[in-house]
Design a protein around this motif. Structure first.
Motif, PDB file in Angstrom:
ATOM      1  N   THR A 204       0.831  -1.211   0.000  1.00 41.41           N
ATOM      2  CA  THR A 204       0.000   0.000   0.000  1.00 41.41           C
ATOM      3  C   THR A 204       0.860   1.254   0.000  1.00 41.41           C
ATOM      4  O   THR A 204       0.559   2.235  -0.689  1.00 41.41           O
ATOM      5  N   PHE A 205       1.946   1.239   0.768  1.00 45.91           N
ATOM      6  CA  PHE A 205       2.850   2.392   0.777  1.00 45.91           C
ATOM      7  C   PHE A 205       3.440   2.614  -0.608  1.00 45.91           C
ATOM      8  O   PHE A 205       3.636   3.755  -1.037  1.00 45.91           O
ATOM      9  N   ALA A 206       3.743   1.537  -1.306  1.00 43.81           N
ATOM     10  CA  ALA A 206       4.281   1.676  -2.664  1.00 43.81           C
ATOM     11  C   ALA A 206       3.258   2.331  -3.588  1.00 43.81           C
ATOM     12  O   ALA A 206       3.602   3.180  -4.413  1.00 43.81           O
ATOM     13  N   ILE A 207       1.975   1.941  -3.441  1.00 39.15           N
ATOM     14  CA  ILE A 207       0.915   2.563  -4.247  1.00 39.15           C
ATOM     15  C   ILE A 207       0.683   3.998  -3.809  1.00 39.15           C
ATOM     16  O   ILE A 207       0.553   4.909  -4.624  1.00 39.15           O
ATOM     17  N   GLY A 208       0.642   4.225  -2.517  1.00 34.94           N
ATOM     18  CA  GLY A 208       0.434   5.561  -1.958  1.00 34.94           C
ATOM     19  C   GLY A 208      -1.031   5.851  -1.695  1.00 34.94           C
ATOM     20  O   GLY A 208      -1.934   5.190  -2.216  1.00 34.94           O
ATOM     21  N   TRP A 209      -1.279   6.848  -0.853  1.00 34.85           N
ATOM     22  CA  TRP A 209      -2.623   7.309  -0.531  1.00 34.85           C
ATOM     23  C   TRP A 209      -2.891   8.600  -1.293  1.00 34.85           C
ATOM     24  O   TRP A 209      -2.054   9.523  -1.299  1.00 34.85           O
ATOM     25  N   HIS A 210      -4.057   8.691  -1.934  1.00 35.67           N
ATOM     26  CA  HIS A 210      -4.420   9.848  -2.749  1.00 35.67           C
ATOM     27  C   HIS A 210      -5.745  10.407  -2.244  1.00 35.67           C
ATOM     28  O   HIS A 210      -6.658   9.650  -1.892  1.00 35.67           O
ATOM     29  N   GLN A 211      -5.855  11.731  -2.233  1.00 28.71           N
ATOM     30  CA  GLN A 211      -7.049  12.370  -1.676  1.00 28.71           C
ATOM     31  C   GLN A 211      -7.443  13.588  -2.494  1.00 28.71           C
ATOM     32  O   GLN A 211      -6.636  14.151  -3.244  1.00 28.71           O
ATOM     33  N   GLY A 212      -8.695  14.003  -2.291  1.00 29.61           N
ATOM     34  CA  GLY A 212      -9.182  15.235  -2.897  1.00 29.61           C
ATOM     35  C   GLY A 212      -9.667  15.058  -4.314  1.00 29.61           C
ATOM     36  O   GLY A 212      -9.439  14.023  -4.961  1.00 29.61           O
ATOM     37  N   PRO A 213     -10.352  16.076  -4.831  1.00 28.05           N
ATOM     38  CA  PRO A 213     -10.906  15.990  -6.192  1.00 28.05           C
ATOM     39  C   PRO A 213      -9.839  15.830  -7.262  1.00 28.05           C
ATOM     40  O   PRO A 213     -10.121  15.303  -8.341  1.00 28.05           O
ATOM     41  N   SER A 214      -8.615  16.285  -6.983  1.00 31.29           N
ATOM     42  CA  SER A 214      -7.525  16.139  -7.952  1.00 31.29           C
ATOM     43  C   SER A 214      -6.700  14.883  -7.715  1.00 31.29           C
ATOM     44  O   SER A 214      -5.679  14.679  -8.374  1.00 31.29           O
ATOM     45  N   ASN A 215      -7.119  14.050  -6.744  1.00 33.61           N
ATOM     46  CA  ASN A 215      -6.442  12.790  -6.448  1.00 33.61           C
ATOM     47  C   ASN A 215      -4.957  13.003  -6.171  1.00 33.61           C
ATOM     48  O   ASN A 215      -4.086  12.330  -6.721  1.00 33.61           O
ATOM     49  N   ILE A 216      -4.662  13.937  -5.274  1.00 33.57           N
ATOM     50  CA  ILE A 216      -3.286  14.274  -4.928  1.00 33.57           C
ATOM     51  C   ILE A 216      -2.714  13.212  -3.996  1.00 33.57           C
ATOM     52  O   ILE A 216      -3.361  12.787  -3.040  1.00 33.57           O
ATOM     53  N   ARG A 217      -1.478  12.801  -4.258  1.00 33.17           N
ATOM     54  CA  ARG A 217      -0.827  11.833  -3.373  1.00 33.17           C
ATOM     55  C   ARG A 217      -0.421  12.531  -2.081  1.00 33.17           C
ATOM     56  O   ARG A 217       0.297  13.524  -2.098  1.00 33.17           O
ATOM     57  N   VAL A 218      -0.840  11.985  -0.944  1.00 29.86           N
ATOM     58  CA  VAL A 218      -0.542  12.587   0.354  1.00 29.86           C
ATOM     59  C   VAL A 218       0.390  11.727   1.186  1.00 29.86           C
ATOM     60  O   VAL A 218       0.805  12.125   2.266  1.00 29.86           O
ATOM     61  N   GLY A 219       0.725  10.544   0.697  1.00 27.84           N
ATOM     62  CA  GLY A 219       1.639   9.671   1.415  1.00 27.84           C
ATOM     63  C   GLY A 219       1.992   8.473   0.567  1.00 27.84           C
ATOM     64  O   GLY A 219       1.247   8.076  -0.330  1.00 27.84           O
ATOM     65  N   GLY A 220       3.154   7.893   0.811  1.00 25.07           N
ATOM     66  CA  GLY A 220       3.584   6.729   0.054  1.00 25.07           C
ATOM     67  C   GLY A 220       4.379   7.105  -1.180  1.00 25.07           C
ATOM     68  O   GLY A 220       4.664   8.280  -1.441  1.00 25.07           O
ATOM     69  N   ALA A 221       4.733   6.074  -1.980  1.00 27.13           N
ATOM     70  CA  ALA A 221       5.631   6.276  -3.117  1.00 27.13           C
ATOM     71  C   ALA A 221       4.917   6.653  -4.396  1.00 27.13           C
ATOM     72  O   ALA A 221       5.500   7.305  -5.266  1.00 27.13           O
ATOM     73  N   GLY A 222       3.670   6.238  -4.569  1.00 26.13           N
ATOM     74  CA  GLY A 222       2.928   6.619  -5.759  1.00 26.13           C
ATOM     75  C   GLY A 222       3.236   5.800  -6.997  1.00 26.13           C
ATOM     76  O   GLY A 222       3.145   6.308  -8.116  1.00 26.13           O
ATOM     77  N   LEU A 223       3.594   4.509  -6.838  1.00 22.70           N
ATOM     78  CA  LEU A 223       3.875   3.658  -7.991  1.00 22.70           C
ATOM     79  C   LEU A 223       2.584   3.156  -8.613  1.00 22.70           C
ATOM     80  O   LEU A 223       1.581   2.940  -7.931  1.00 22.70           O
ATOM     81  N   SER A 224       2.638   2.928  -9.918  1.00 24.25           N
ATOM     82  CA  SER A 224       1.532   2.260 -10.590  1.00 24.25           C
ATOM     83  C   SER A 224       1.537   0.796 -10.195  1.00 24.25           C
ATOM     84  O   SER A 224       2.588   0.195  -9.923  1.00 24.25           O
ATOM     85  N   ILE A 225       0.359   0.186 -10.185  1.00 25.17           N
ATOM     86  CA  ILE A 225       0.274  -1.226  -9.840  1.00 25.17           C
ATOM     87  C   ILE A 225       1.062  -2.077 -10.830  1.00 25.17           C
ATOM     88  O   ILE A 225       1.551  -3.162 -10.490  1.00 25.17           O
ATOM     89  N   ASP A 226       1.228  -1.584 -12.074  1.00 27.15           N
ATOM     90  CA  ASP A 226       1.977  -2.323 -13.090  1.00 27.15           C
ATOM     91  C   ASP A 226       3.469  -2.348 -12.796  1.00 27.15           C
ATOM     92  O   ASP A 226       4.199  -3.149 -13.396  1.00 27.15           O
ATOM     93  N   ALA A 227       3.936  -1.467 -11.908  1.00 32.72           N
ATOM     94  CA  ALA A 227       5.363  -1.417 -11.569  1.00 32.72           C
ATOM     95  C   ALA A 227       5.685  -2.202 -10.306  1.00 32.72           C
ATOM     96  O   ALA A 227       6.782  -2.086  -9.772  1.00 32.72           O
ATOM     97  N   ILE A 228       4.720  -2.999  -9.834  1.00 35.33           N
ATOM     98  CA  ILE A 228       4.890  -3.754  -8.592  1.00 35.33           C
ATOM     99  C   ILE A 228       4.632  -5.229  -8.868  1.00 35.33           C
ATOM    100  O   ILE A 228       3.654  -5.591  -9.541  1.00 35.33           O
TER     101      ILE A 228
END
Length: 650
Positions: free
Chosen positions: A248-272
């Motif tokens: 989950t940390f690798a995917i990251g947490w995203h929030q808000g109408p613009s889906n901004i990453r607020v924590g984690g690495a932000g990888l695509s699921i295809d890169a895991i």
């Protein structure tokens, strides 16, 4: 072959320039294949950037203090995993009300909300409950002193925190903390009453924190079952599994109408390599390994990944452009390396350096019994290694995301330490240049060395783990860097039972000892009216005062109570019922608090006679007039009643 080498060399050059993923479209155009095929090919031939070495790799380091309420407005956002304690980072603090009697504090507990649950509030390490459980007011000395309101971090939050105490300046309906698990406390400092707040207490909160993506609960993932989806955080679930947390940390947490990453690495699921994380998660569950603790958005992301994976018994791996992982578990070789697979000469090391080869480790873990402090467990040592070395070689290793619940033994910390000791004994590195067909094997795979091949020397017949892979495109040589794998180490490591750190101090202030029975005595008074006389002396050097009390024998609450100085030698209680039986209580007060009651008696007091009633004081007569009865003459009663009338007592 020359054409194949040319293509391979070009692919390596492209992949080497893209260490964090992407670039498949560029590579596809150059090779004339689909983007998916190009991505897979680039991954297969990319130079490995990391190794799986439990003792040779630097141990993870992540920040975060779980027990201290901090007041730095510029501090990073905490992210809490699993079931653990939150210290709270103060983001707002103002005094208000008449004479600024109220101190209102807003603390962020965790980002990446909503969290799963907040279960308990602590004040100065003691659990407390508010009038509404986690909400409402907390009473001290018979008066509300602390108010609380909490939120789990929905995004957006329906309203700003408000505990109903006054109007904190600068705080209003627009002061929302969407996405943050947070709490508002108001403390009353009014100086009234015997038990008031004189300083800001330490507040902490126990909870079950961030939600995670678990592929095992995702029906779109092979073998999964459930509604969990990697790209829909509303479907995520609570987890204490370090590998699920790491994924989950690798995917990251995203929030808000613009889906901004607020924590984690932000990888695509295809890169895991999701399948590798699922395998590791299942192994961790089978071993009972859990993960929990605090990191922050300022921590290095790779260090966080390492810390979470460490709690799960392994390490993350950069497998070319793909994030994968390795977990310690018994493995069966999936292929055999024969003598004719070699290209040129290999090299091997019979062991790791002495510095990196301890025979004992003292693991540090987070202990609930020690109010979530990191403490050392008993040293894990291998007797066979110690005998071979001839002397102790131990080191301390911190496992920042490994916790131990209250009353349990830190078995997980001991087992992970045992694996670190055993892995340090494996021979490494062993480098073997092999034919191109070995390019399909990955770090973490277990292989077998042909026992009949003399050219392999001492490693012939051994199992090995791939820890690194590289391709030389000019010679079509795949070089595997290996580590020996002793299959017997797993049973030893998993059999370890942790020795908890001793609890040297209590989470509460030391209690006063109950007064010694030999220090006090209670007897019936010898005066004209029924009374109890308490005599003795305080033997406690820390007592500041003494409480005396009495109650009818069999009652549960005291009828009267009196407080005297610590030098008091006793107390007499009068005005009691004629001939009745009473219990007496004595207890001490000090800066540590109150002792338990010393219960004396029961004591039967004297009877009230006509003579004593005639001379008794007004209060005693008022309390005993109805008790005068058949043992008195009519003249006695007339005399008593006349005296009561003269005293104007109804």
């Amino acid at each position: 072959m020359a054409k194949a080498l040319k293509v391979a060399a070009f692919a390596v050059a492209i992949a080497a320039a893209i260490p964090t993923g992407g670039g498949s479209t560029l590579l596809a155009g150059a090779l004339g294949v689909s983007a998916a095929t190009a991505s897979a090919f680039a991954t297969a031939v990319a130079l490995e950037a990391s190794i799986v070495g439990a003792m040779t790799a630097k141990k993870p380091s992540v920040g975060g203090v779980q027990t201290t309420w901090t007041a730095d407005p510029d501090s990073p956002i905490p992210i809490l995993f699993g079931r653990t304690l939150a210290s709270g980072d103060i983001r707002y603090r103002k005094q208000h009300g008449r004479d600024n009697a109220y101190d209102t504090i807003v603390s962020v507990l965790s980002g990446c909300g909503p969290v799963h649950a907040i279960t308990q509030t602590y004040i100065d390490k003691e659990p407390i409950s508010f009038s509404g459980g986690l909400f409402g007011h907390y009473t001290i000395g018979g008066q509300p002193r602390i108010w609380q309101d909490i939120q789990y971090g929905a995004c957006p939050e329906a309203m700003a925190l408000s505990n109903g105490v006054g109007t904190p300046p600068g705080w209003g309906s627009g002061s929302k903390l969407s996405g943050y698990a947070a709490v508002m406390n108001s403390l009353l400092f009014d100086g009234k009453g015997d038990e008031t707040l004189t300083s800001t207490p330490q507040l902490n909160w126990l909870g079950e924190w961030v939600l995670c993506y678990d592929p095992r609960q995702d029906s779109t993932f092979p073998g999964g079952d459930g509604p969990c989806r990697w790209d829909d955080q509303t479907t995520w679930v609570y987890s204490e599994n370090g590998w699920i947390q790491a994924l989950t940390f690798a995917i990251g947490w995203h929030q808000g109408p613009s889906n901004i990453r607020v924590g984690g690495a932000g990888l695509s699921i295809d890169a895991i390599d999701v399948a590798a994380y699922v395998e590791a998660a299942n192994i961790a569950d089978a071993n009972g390994w859990k993960s929990g603790g605090r990191v922050t958005t300022a921590d290095d992301k790779w260090e966080v990944m390492k810390a979470l994976a460490q709690a799960g018994g392994g390490e993350p791996i950069r497998h070319g452009a793909i994030l994968s992982c390795y977990v310690n578990t018994p493995r069966v070789p999936i292929a055999t390396i024969y003598e004719d697979d070699l290209i040129g000469e290999g090299s091997s090391s019979t062991c790791q350096t002495m510095r990196d080869r301890p025979n004992g480790i003292t693991p540090k873990y987070t202990s609930e019994d020690h109010f979530w402090e990191q403490v050392p467990a008993g040293t894990v040592q291998n007797a066979a290694y110690l005998a071979k070395d001839g002397r102790e070689r131990t080191k301390a290793v911190t496992y920042p995301m490994v916790q131990c619940k209250a009353g349990e033994t830190p078995d997980q910390a001991a087992q992970l330490a045992a694996y670190d000791i055993a892995n340090a004994r494996e021979a490494s590195p062993i480098a073997l240049p092999l034919k191109l067909r070995w390019i399909g094997f990955r770090p973490g795979d277990c292989l077998h060395i042909d026992e009949g091949a003399k050219s392999f020397g001492w490693i012939a017949g051994k199992d090995v783990i791939i820890i690194k892979r590289a391709l030389d495109p000019t010679t079509a040589t795949v070089t595997l860097t290996l580590r020996t794998e002793d299959p017997d180490k797993h049973a030893w490591a998993l059999s370890q039972v942790g020795v908890p750190a001793p609890v040297t101090d209590s989470t509460s202030n030391p209690a006063m000892d109950t007064p010694e029975a030999s220090s006090w005595a209670a007897s019936a008074g010898t005066g004209d009216v029924p009374s109890i006389v308490i005599t003795g002396a305080c033997e406690s050097p820390s007592a500041t005062s003494i409480d005396f009390a009495y109650r009818p024998n069999g009652a549960t609450s005291w009828a009267d109570q009196f407080t005297a100085g610590a030098d008091s030698t006793g107390k007499e209680f009068g005005g009691l019922a004629s001939g009745a039986s009473y219990q007496v209580g004595v207890r001490y007060r000090s800066a540590f608090g109150l002792s338990d009651w010393l219960i004396l008696g029961p004591v039967t007091v004297g009877t009230l006679t006509a003579s004593s009633a005639a001379t008794a004081d007004t209060a005693t007569n008022a309390g005993n007039a109805t008790q005068l009865g058949g043992t008195y003459t009519a003249a006695d009663i007339t005399t008593i009643l006349n005296r009561l009338d003269a005293a104007d007592i109804p």
